[in-house]
Design a protein around this motif. Structure first.
Motif, PDB file in Angstrom:
ATOM      1  N   LYS A  33       0.826  -1.205   0.000  1.00  0.00           N
ATOM      2  CA  LYS A  33       0.000   0.000   0.000  1.00  0.00           C
ATOM      3  C   LYS A  33       0.863   1.259   0.000  1.00  0.00           C
ATOM      4  N   VAL A  34       0.555   2.195  -0.874  1.00  0.00           N
ATOM      5  CA  VAL A  34       1.139   3.533  -0.822  1.00  0.00           C
ATOM      6  C   VAL A  34       0.219   4.396   0.024  1.00  0.00           C
ATOM      7  N   SER A  35       0.752   4.956   1.099  1.00  0.00           N
ATOM      8  CA  SER A  35      -0.101   5.716   2.028  1.00  0.00           C
ATOM      9  C   SER A  35      -0.297   7.142   1.544  1.00  0.00           C
ATOM     10  N   ASP A  36      -0.795   7.264   0.342  1.00  0.00           N
ATOM     11  CA  ASP A  36      -1.060   8.555  -0.287  1.00  0.00           C
ATOM     12  C   ASP A  36      -2.242   8.328  -1.213  1.00  0.00           C
ATOM     13  N   SER A  37      -3.327   9.014  -0.984  1.00  0.00           N
ATOM     14  CA  SER A  37      -4.543   8.796  -1.773  1.00  0.00           C
ATOM     15  C   SER A  37      -4.607   9.654  -3.024  1.00  0.00           C
ATOM     16  N   GLY A  38      -3.540  10.395  -3.302  1.00  0.00           N
ATOM     17  CA  GLY A  38      -3.509  11.242  -4.487  1.00  0.00           C
ATOM     18  C   GLY A  38      -4.004  12.649  -4.183  1.00  0.00           C
ATOM     19  N   PRO A  39      -4.039  13.509  -5.203  1.00  0.00           N
ATOM     20  CA  PRO A  39      -3.733  13.212  -6.606  1.00  0.00           C
ATOM     21  C   PRO A  39      -2.254  12.898  -6.829  1.00  0.00           C
ATOM     22  N   TYR A  40      -2.001  11.990  -7.776  1.00  0.00           N
ATOM     23  CA  TYR A  40      -0.659  11.457  -7.977  1.00  0.00           C
ATOM     24  C   TYR A  40       0.107  12.185  -9.080  1.00  0.00           C
ATOM     25  N   GLN A  41       1.416  12.186  -8.932  1.00  0.00           N
ATOM     26  CA  GLN A  41       2.276  12.550 -10.050  1.00  0.00           C
ATOM     27  C   GLN A  41       2.126  11.486 -11.132  1.00  0.00           C
ATOM     28  N   THR A  42       2.436  11.866 -12.374  1.00  0.00           N
ATOM     29  CA  THR A  42       2.185  10.962 -13.498  1.00  0.00           C
ATOM     30  C   THR A  42       3.369  10.940 -14.450  1.00  0.00           C
ATOM     31  N   LEU A  43       3.741   9.735 -14.869  1.00  0.00           N
ATOM     32  CA  LEU A  43       4.727   9.551 -15.930  1.00  0.00           C
ATOM     33  C   LEU A  43       4.005   9.020 -17.161  1.00  0.00           C
ATOM     34  N   TYR A  44       4.049   9.781 -18.258  1.00  0.00           N
ATOM     35  CA  TYR A  44       3.539   9.322 -19.541  1.00  0.00           C
ATOM     36  C   TYR A  44       4.697   8.617 -20.249  1.00  0.00           C
ATOM     37  N   LEU A  45       4.517   7.328 -20.553  1.00  0.00           N
ATOM     38  CA  LEU A  45       5.615   6.485 -21.017  1.00  0.00           C
ATOM     39  C   LEU A  45       5.299   5.973 -22.418  1.00  0.00           C
ATOM     40  N   LEU A  46       6.136   6.341 -23.382  1.00  0.00           N
ATOM     41  CA  LEU A  46       5.833   6.151 -24.801  1.00  0.00           C
ATOM     42  C   LEU A  46       6.621   4.987 -25.397  1.00  0.00           C
ATOM     43  N   HIS A  47       5.962   4.245 -26.273  1.00  0.00           N
ATOM     44  CA  HIS A  47       6.600   3.098 -26.924  1.00  0.00           C
ATOM     45  C   HIS A  47       7.326   3.517 -28.195  1.00  0.00           C
ATOM     46  N   GLY A  48       8.093   2.579 -28.739  1.00  0.00           N
ATOM     47  CA  GLY A  48       8.849   2.815 -29.959  1.00  0.00           C
ATOM     48  C   GLY A  48       8.100   2.378 -31.203  1.00  0.00           C
ATOM     49  N   ARG A 106      -9.149  13.293 -15.719  1.00  0.00           N
ATOM     50  CA  ARG A 106     -10.573  13.166 -15.390  1.00  0.00           C
ATOM     51  C   ARG A 106     -10.905  11.756 -14.915  1.00  0.00           C
ATOM     52  N   MET A 107     -10.256  10.749 -15.488  1.00  0.00           N
ATOM     53  CA  MET A 107     -10.546   9.361 -15.159  1.00  0.00           C
ATOM     54  C   MET A 107      -9.961   8.929 -13.815  1.00  0.00           C
ATOM     55  N   PHE A 108      -8.763   9.446 -13.495  1.00  0.00           N
ATOM     56  CA  PHE A 108      -7.997   8.936 -12.359  1.00  0.00           C
ATOM     57  C   PHE A 108      -7.573  10.084 -11.439  1.00  0.00           C
ATOM     58  N   PRO A 109      -7.199   9.773 -10.183  1.00  0.00           N
ATOM     59  CA  PRO A 109      -6.790  10.823  -9.246  1.00  0.00           C
ATOM     60  C   PRO A 109      -5.366  11.304  -9.517  1.00  0.00           C
TER      61      PRO A 109
END
Length: 259
Positions: A33-48, A106-109
């Motif tokens: 469990k991560v004891s942080d309910s958000g809102p979270y930092q986000t990494l957008y990770l792109l494929h090749g 909008r979908m996620f915290p």
């Protein structure tokens, strides 16, 4: 860490699109469990170019690397659009930098603050991530490239005039234009805008190594905040798995606060 498979209709791309999502798992019990309910930092990770939105989950230990971080990872489908508003095709850059963050938040915290958004990718995705950092600097705190195709003019020659023409237009239109990262780097350096922190890694045996060195030298000459690393390696996943673990240490991710 929750692993979600998401399908939705993209208004920008005018078609259904998938993405993989890793979301911190916050609940009342359990050992992960991560004891942080958000809102979270986000990494957008792109494929090749040779992969799809599932590649990072299938080829690396990304889930294990982030399982105790208050960090969401969004892995979108970029198809063969080179994360570019195509000359003859769909608007993948607008999708990546405008619609995708908006709909994900909008979908996620997820936090919508610039300092909480990061973007990274490999090869074609490295090009996309670096371009997003340079052309949409108000959206991202950091952008990272692994074995990135950072010289788009070189890319035009490599992938051939049919695909390159559909994506970028003519070679003359590409060179010095919006999709040329060397020109984009020069433009942001002259603009006075705050540039995201930039990171690039490339293997010394990689066919894109010379392009990465040229970009490093160009960015250094402009005074851009680029952290550049290299080491033995070619264009393979075993190196990118190490890269994503390394860049997670480099990113300004908040304290994990794991219970």
């Amino acid at each position: 860490m929750a692993w979600l498979h998401v399908h939705y209709h993209s208004e920008t791309l005018r078609m259904p699109v998938p993405m993989e999502v890793l979301l911190p798992q916050y609940h009342s019990g359990g050992s992960r469990k991560v004891s942080d309910s958000g809102p979270y930092q986000t990494l957008y990770l792109l494929h090749g170019m040779s992969d799809d939105h599932t590649a990072w989950m299938r080829r690396t230990s990304i889930e294990r690397y982030v399982e105790q971080l208050p960090l969401a990872v969004i892995m979108p489908a970029g198809h063969l659009g080179w994360y570019t508003d195509m000359a003859r095709g769909r608007d993948y850059f607008s999708f990546l930098t405008e619609e995708l963050p908006a709909i994900s938040e909008r979908m996620f915290p997820l936090s919508g603050a610039r300092e909480d958004r990061f973007i990274a990718g490999l090869s074609m995705g490295g090009y996309g991530a670096m371009k997003a950092g340079l052309l949409a600097p108000d959206k991202y705190a950091a952008a990272a490239s692994f074995s990135g195709a950072l010289d788009a003019v070189d890319v035009w020659d490599r992938i051939g005039p049919k695909l390159a023409g559909d994506v970028f237009g003519s070679r003359e239109q590409l060179e010095g234009g919006r999709n040329d990262l060397f020109a984009a780097a020069t433009a942001i350096a002259k603009s006075g805008q705050s540039c995201p922190q930039l990171y690039a890694w490339c293997g010394t045996e990689d066919f894109l190594y010379d392009a990465n060195v040229r970009f490093k030298e160009h960015a250094a000459g402009l005074g851009l905040p680029l952290t550049y690393e290299e080491g033995p390696g070619d264009h393979r996943w075993k190196y990118w798995d190490l890269c994503i673990e390394r860049v997670l240490d480099w990113l300004p991710v908040r304290d994990a606060r794991v219970e």
